[in-house]
Design a protein around this motif. Structure first.
Motif, PDB file in Angstrom:
ATOM      1  N   ARG A 291       0.822  -1.141  -0.022  1.00 59.99           N
ATOM      2  CA  ARG A 291       0.066   0.063  -0.062  1.00 59.99           C
ATOM      3  C   ARG A 291       0.892   1.185   0.033  1.00 59.99           C
ATOM      4  NH1 ARG A 291      -3.104  -3.114   3.484  1.00 59.99           N
ATOM      5  NH2 ARG A 291      -2.174  -2.110   5.272  1.00 59.99           N
ATOM      6  N   TYR A 292       2.016   1.291   0.974  1.00 55.49           N
ATOM      7  CA  TYR A 292       2.960   2.375   0.971  1.00 55.49           C
ATOM      8  C   TYR A 292       3.561   2.465  -0.454  1.00 55.49           C
ATOM      9  CZ  TYR A 292       6.502   5.440   2.202  1.00 55.49           C
ATOM     10  OH  TYR A 292       7.545   6.395   2.204  1.00 55.49           O
ATOM     11  N   TYR A 293       4.133   1.286  -0.917  1.00 56.01           N
ATOM     12  CA  TYR A 293       4.709   1.382  -2.443  1.00 56.01           C
ATOM     13  C   TYR A 293       3.967   2.119  -3.340  1.00 56.01           C
ATOM     14  CZ  TYR A 293       7.712  -0.541  -6.075  1.00 56.01           C
ATOM     15  OH  TYR A 293       8.381  -0.730  -7.199  1.00 56.01           O
ATOM     16  N   ARG A 294       2.823   1.508  -3.637  1.00 60.00           N
ATOM     17  CA  ARG A 294       1.615   2.088  -4.693  1.00 60.00           C
ATOM     18  C   ARG A 294       1.589   3.582  -4.226  1.00 60.00           C
ATOM     19  NH1 ARG A 294      -1.285  -2.643  -2.966  1.00 60.00           N
ATOM     20  NH2 ARG A 294      -1.033  -4.541  -4.361  1.00 60.00           N
ATOM     21  N   ARG A 295       1.163   4.015  -3.201  1.00 58.84           N
ATOM     22  CA  ARG A 295       0.806   5.292  -3.023  1.00 58.84           C
ATOM     23  C   ARG A 295       1.852   6.192  -3.057  1.00 58.84           C
ATOM     24  NH1 ARG A 295      -1.036   4.023   1.574  1.00 58.84           N
ATOM     25  NH2 ARG A 295       0.698   4.680   2.920  1.00 58.84           N
ATOM     26  N   ASN A 296       3.162   5.850  -2.659  1.00 60.61           N
ATOM     27  CA  ASN A 296       4.439   6.890  -2.714  1.00 60.61           C
ATOM     28  C   ASN A 296       5.309   6.991  -3.815  1.00 60.61           C
ATOM     29  OD1 ASN A 296       4.271   8.195   0.360  1.00 60.61           O
ATOM     30  ND2 ASN A 296       3.385   6.118   0.479  1.00 60.61           N
ATOM     31  N   PHE A 297       5.200   5.966  -4.832  1.00 61.33           N
ATOM     32  CA  PHE A 297       6.624   5.843  -5.629  1.00 61.33           C
ATOM     33  C   PHE A 297       5.842   6.220  -7.222  1.00 61.33           C
ATOM     34  CE2 PHE A 297       8.356   3.786  -2.022  1.00 61.33           C
ATOM     35  CZ  PHE A 297       9.559   4.645  -1.972  1.00 61.33           C
ATOM     36  N   PHE A 298       4.662   6.319  -7.192  1.00 65.31           N
ATOM     37  CA  PHE A 298       4.215   6.495  -8.785  1.00 65.31           C
ATOM     38  C   PHE A 298       3.325   7.872  -8.943  1.00 65.31           C
ATOM     39  CE2 PHE A 298       4.489   2.072  -7.632  1.00 65.31           C
ATOM     40  CZ  PHE A 298       5.181   1.506  -8.580  1.00 65.31           C
ATOM     41  N   LEU A 299       3.697   8.324  -9.990  1.00 67.98           N
ATOM     42  CA  LEU A 299       2.767   9.575 -10.381  1.00 67.98           C
ATOM     43  C   LEU A 299       1.693   9.094 -11.193  1.00 67.98           C
ATOM     44  CD1 LEU A 299       5.609  12.408 -10.989  1.00 67.98           C
ATOM     45  CD2 LEU A 299       4.178  11.808  -8.966  1.00 67.98           C
ATOM     46  N   PRO A 300       0.553   9.599 -11.463  1.00 67.64           N
ATOM     47  CA  PRO A 300      -0.659   9.295 -12.370  1.00 67.64           C
ATOM     48  C   PRO A 300      -0.232   9.057 -13.762  1.00 67.64           C
ATOM     49  CG  PRO A 300      -1.281  11.204 -10.825  1.00 67.64           C
ATOM     50  CD  PRO A 300       0.208  11.131 -10.670  1.00 67.64           C
ATOM     51  N   ASP A 301       0.700   9.672 -14.299  1.00 66.10           N
ATOM     52  CA  ASP A 301       1.117   9.499 -15.566  1.00 66.10           C
ATOM     53  C   ASP A 301       2.154   8.242 -15.818  1.00 66.10           C
ATOM     54  OD1 ASP A 301       3.542  10.384 -14.694  1.00 66.10           O
ATOM     55  OD2 ASP A 301       3.965  11.971 -15.876  1.00 66.10           O
ATOM     56  N   GLY A 302       2.236   7.471 -14.771  1.00 63.40           N
ATOM     57  CA  GLY A 302       3.131   6.266 -14.722  1.00 63.40           C
ATOM     58  C   GLY A 302       4.871   6.458 -14.411  1.00 63.40           C
TER      59      GLY A 302
END
Length: 402
Positions: A291-302
């Protein structure tokens, strides 16, 4: 999810090109950290000085201009890079069983066996880098074994042994687990695995990947002591996961940073350890970390961020580990969709179409286009091969469901 994303990203063609280029160079190349292989630096006698070593290494790592040819750094094979290629070739077998590629993987595996450290000195199979390595915490001379290199090579040898049935690869991988087990550092009420022999710094990704490989060796050799040490190390790093699901890089004061690919390493290692032991003990830690990984290491554009609190640099290695983490540890429909967007973005920002390869890093103002084999092209090849194999498997699953 398919091998071609909605954004015209052709993963198969790019993976084929990366493999073809690697063959042309005989799987040798430059590395971000190989500056201390410089003939000039050695002749100047500067290797004697710790600060000079670190400064010289960082100069070559950070410079967008490749100075290696001028200072006498030769292209060489990197054992970890070769392991990544083997892992990629084996992933390709899940889609196309090309006999020559398996033969190639076997030849590379035999090369790795020949590159192992002297077992009269270290007792077990183990591997290090092909360059001197200088950091604030320690100095590691060329060839001295370390945990991460040994872990990735052991994983490649296990995979190769499973596919071919050749015991020499499996036996070496089991023995490498024993080397890693020798790195175990007991504490008053716990324990962990050190990064290199003789050092006691706790670095979470090194300890967790060591625990995962030791776990596989423990199961295959029915060693209860190794099993307990692997679990103890995994429990210690799990207990040091922060409430938000993150891990700092390590336990030292200057190891407080949180970056994406090391977070991915931690999650993949815990997932692998669980699979080896057939347990779900660490599932809540993994779920919180994902959950932390998805939330903190990706911008909406990928875009894949390098740090939790900073986008830059955009890095091919970070992208590759993101693909593997999202598909192997996550695996949800949302994760597969995110991977498509991540790869499309990497294709637009990091792929050098005129050279059929990936750039090393893109900064806020400059792009470092140096061709690094181990850090960049080998990782990209492995990640894309895994992506293609997972896509093929997903299509079969959907066809069977319908």
């Amino acid at each position: 999810m398919g091998t071609t994303s909605p954004y015209t990203f052709d993963a198969t063609a790019i993976a084929d090109s990366l493999l073809a280029q690697s063959r042309l160079e005989n799987f040798a190349g430059y590395d971000p950290f190989d500056g201390l292989n410089s003939v000039l630096f050695d002749r100047l006698g500067a290797k004697r000085f710790s600060l000079a070593r670190i400064a010289w290494l960082q100069l070559h790592k950070r410079s967008p201009i490749n100075l290696r040819g001028l200072v006498g750094v030769a292209k060489k094979r990197n054992p970890k890079g070769i392991a990544l290629v083997i892992l990629g070739l084996i992933e390709r077998r899940r889609v196309d069983r090309i006999a020559t590629e398996l033969d190639e993987a076997v030849a590379l595996g035999d090369w790795l066996l020949a590159q192992s450290v002297d077992r009269k000195v270290w007792r077990h199979y183990a591997w290090g880098y092909h360059f001197d390595w200088a950091a604030r915490a320690f100095y590691v001379p060329c060839g001295k074994p370390n945990a991460i290199t040994t872990c990735y090579i052991a994983r490649a040898l296990y995979a190769l042994g499973n596919v071919t049935g050749f015991a020499r690869f499996t036996d070496a991988a089991v023995d490498a687990g024993r080397f890693l087990d020798d790195l175990y550092v007991p504490t008053e009420d716990a324990g962990y695995y050190a990064y290199i022999p003789g050092e006691t710094t706790l670095v979470h990704n090194a300890s967790l990947w060591s625990a995962a490989v030791v776990a596989e060796s423990a199961v295959r050799s029915n060693d209860s002591g190794m099993r307990e040490r692997a679990l103890t190390a995994a429990r210690l790093s799990s207990s040091m996961q922060r409430e938000d699901g993150s891990w700092p890089y390590g336990a030292r004061s200057h190891h407080g940073f949180i970056d994406g690919f090391h977070t991915g390493y931690n999650l993949e290692a815990l997932s692998s350890l669980q699979a080896a032991f057939g347990t779900t003990e660490f599932s809540r830690v993994i779920d919180k970390g994902m959950r932390y990984y998805r939330r903190n290491f990706f911008l909406p554009d990928g875009t894949v961020k390098y740090y939790n609190d900073c986008i830059w640099p955009i890095d091919t290695h970070s992208v590759a580990q993101a693909v593997i983490t999202l598909l192997k540890v996550g695996g949800s429909d949302e994760d597969r969709t995110l991977v498509d967007v991540v790869l499309s973005r990497a294709h637009r920002t990091l792929y050098l179409a005129n050279e059929n390869r990936f750039a090393y890093q893109k900064g806020r103002w400059l792009t470092n286009r140096i061709n690094y084999f181990r850090w960049t092209q080998a990782w990209a090849f492995y990640a894309l091969s895994f992506y293609i194999a997972e896509a093929s498997n997903w299509r079969r699953h959907c066809d069977e469901a319908n």
